[in-house]
Design an enzyme around this catalytic site. Structure first.
Site, PDB file in Angstrom:
ATOM      1  N   LEU A   1       0.850  -1.186   0.000  1.00 24.93           N
ATOM      2  CA  LEU A   1       0.000   0.000   0.000  1.00 24.93           C
ATOM      3  C   LEU A   1       0.888   1.239   0.000  1.00 24.93           C
ATOM      4  O   LEU A   1       2.081   1.156   0.277  1.00 24.93           O
ATOM      5  CB  LEU A   1      -0.912  -0.003   1.230  1.00 24.93           C
ATOM      6  CG  LEU A   1      -1.927  -1.144   1.287  1.00 24.93           C
ATOM      7  CD1 LEU A   1      -2.679  -1.118   2.620  1.00 24.93           C
ATOM      8  CD2 LEU A   1      -2.904  -1.061   0.120  1.00 24.93           C
ATOM      9  N   ALA A   2       0.295   2.384  -0.274  1.00 26.20           N
ATOM     10  CA  ALA A   2       1.078   3.623  -0.310  1.00 26.20           C
ATOM     11  C   ALA A   2       1.814   3.836   1.006  1.00 26.20           C
ATOM     12  O   ALA A   2       2.982   4.212   1.016  1.00 26.20           O
ATOM     13  CB  ALA A   2       0.166   4.812  -0.614  1.00 26.20           C
ATOM     14  N   GLU A   3       1.121   3.596   2.137  1.00 30.85           N
ATOM     15  CA  GLU A   3       1.755   3.693   3.444  1.00 30.85           C
ATOM     16  C   GLU A   3       1.214   2.618   4.377  1.00 30.85           C
ATOM     17  O   GLU A   3       0.084   2.165   4.214  1.00 30.85           O
ATOM     18  CB  GLU A   3       1.512   5.065   4.084  1.00 30.85           C
ATOM     19  CG  GLU A   3       2.308   6.183   3.462  1.00 30.85           C
ATOM     20  CD  GLU A   3       1.446   7.232   2.806  1.00 30.85           C
ATOM     21  OE1 GLU A   3       2.014   8.199   2.303  1.00 30.85           O
ATOM     22  OE2 GLU A   3       0.216   7.102   2.771  1.00 30.85           O
ATOM     23  N   THR A   4       2.046   2.247   5.323  1.00 25.53           N
ATOM     24  CA  THR A   4       1.686   1.288   6.374  1.00 25.53           C
ATOM     25  C   THR A   4       2.170   1.872   7.686  1.00 25.53           C
ATOM     26  O   THR A   4       3.287   2.394   7.756  1.00 25.53           O
ATOM     27  CB  THR A   4       2.356  -0.078   6.118  1.00 25.53           C
ATOM     28  OG1 THR A   4       1.907  -0.581   4.849  1.00 25.53           O
ATOM     29  CG2 THR A   4       2.019  -1.080   7.204  1.00 25.53           C
TER      30      THR A   4
ATOM     31  N   HIS B   1      -1.733  11.339   5.382  1.00 25.12           N
ATOM     32  CA  HIS B   1      -2.600  10.164   5.211  1.00 25.12           C
ATOM     33  C   HIS B   1      -2.461   9.172   6.351  1.00 25.12           C
ATOM     34  O   HIS B   1      -3.444   8.797   6.996  1.00 25.12           O
ATOM     35  CB  HIS B   1      -2.294   9.561   3.826  1.00 25.12           C
ATOM     36  CG  HIS B   1      -2.852   8.218   3.566  1.00 25.12           C
ATOM     37  ND1 HIS B   1      -2.047   7.108   3.478  1.00 25.12           N
ATOM     38  CD2 HIS B   1      -4.107   7.802   3.357  1.00 25.12           C
ATOM     39  CE1 HIS B   1      -2.802   6.051   3.221  1.00 25.12           C
ATOM     40  NE2 HIS B   1      -4.055   6.445   3.148  1.00 25.12           N
TER      41      HIS B   1
END
Length: 189
Positions: A47-50, A79
């Site tokens: 994912l874009a960020e975790t 985000h």
């Protein structure tokens, strides 16, 4: 990484409806993970960020978290700040339903406030207080225009492209009109 069970949730951030937002993986308890293991898990979620909640360093008002993309650890990003705080608002025993939650990040504490929910509302409205902007270097208009596939005349003549950070640095490029923004957006799609 040794075999173990790690609990996480996928949160829809910036969503009006389920499965329409920007997904974020939130690992509920990362106290036993090294930075290398968190990075590997972030690559695995893809994912874009975790984010990783570091429970051992929690307080009554918030917690310490680690943010990762698939490639690197981030000092700050909006985000994951909003998504992690929202997950804590809904799920954490001590922080559930709090008016505000503070995340202790590498850029300092970031406070997230929650608006009261309306009856039947599924999500939560969260707003965060970012750090004051730090204005960095200005950049050559010709170089920036070429990098963006724009003409130099498309850039605002009164404001130079400049690196600005409230925790994560970006090059801010003022354009001369909304029409230029629309044309650039159409070209990128």
């Amino acid at each position: 990484m040794p075999q173990r069970t790690l609990h996480y949730s996928v949160v829809d951030v910036f969503a009006e409806h389920a499965l329409e937002g920007n997904p974020l993986a939130v690992f509920h308890d990362a106290r036993s993970l090294s930075s290398e293991e968190m990075q590997a898990l972030a690559r695995e979620t893809n994912l874009a960020e975790t984010t990783f909640i570091l429970r051992r360093r929690m307080s009554r008002r918030g917690c310490v978290c680690g943010f990762f993309t698939t490639q690197e650890e981030l000092r700050f990003a909006g985000h994951p700040t909003l998504g992690t705080s929202s997950w804590l608002y809904w799920n954490h025993a001590t922080l559930r339903g709090a008016d505000a939650i503070t995340l202790a990040l590498d850029v300092g504490p970031i406070n997230v406030r929650f608006a009261p929910q309306r009856v039947g509302e599924l999500g939560v409205m969260a707003t965060m207080q970012q750090n004051d902007p730090v204005f960095g270097a200005t950049h050559d208009r010709t170089t920036i225009a070429a990098a963006l596939g724009l003409a130099v005349e498309d850039l605002d003549p009164h404001h130079a492209p400049q690196t600005v950070s409230t925790g994560m640095a970006f090059c801010i490029v003022p354009l001369r009109s909304l029409e230029v923004v629309a044309a650039a957006t159409d070209c990128a799609a």
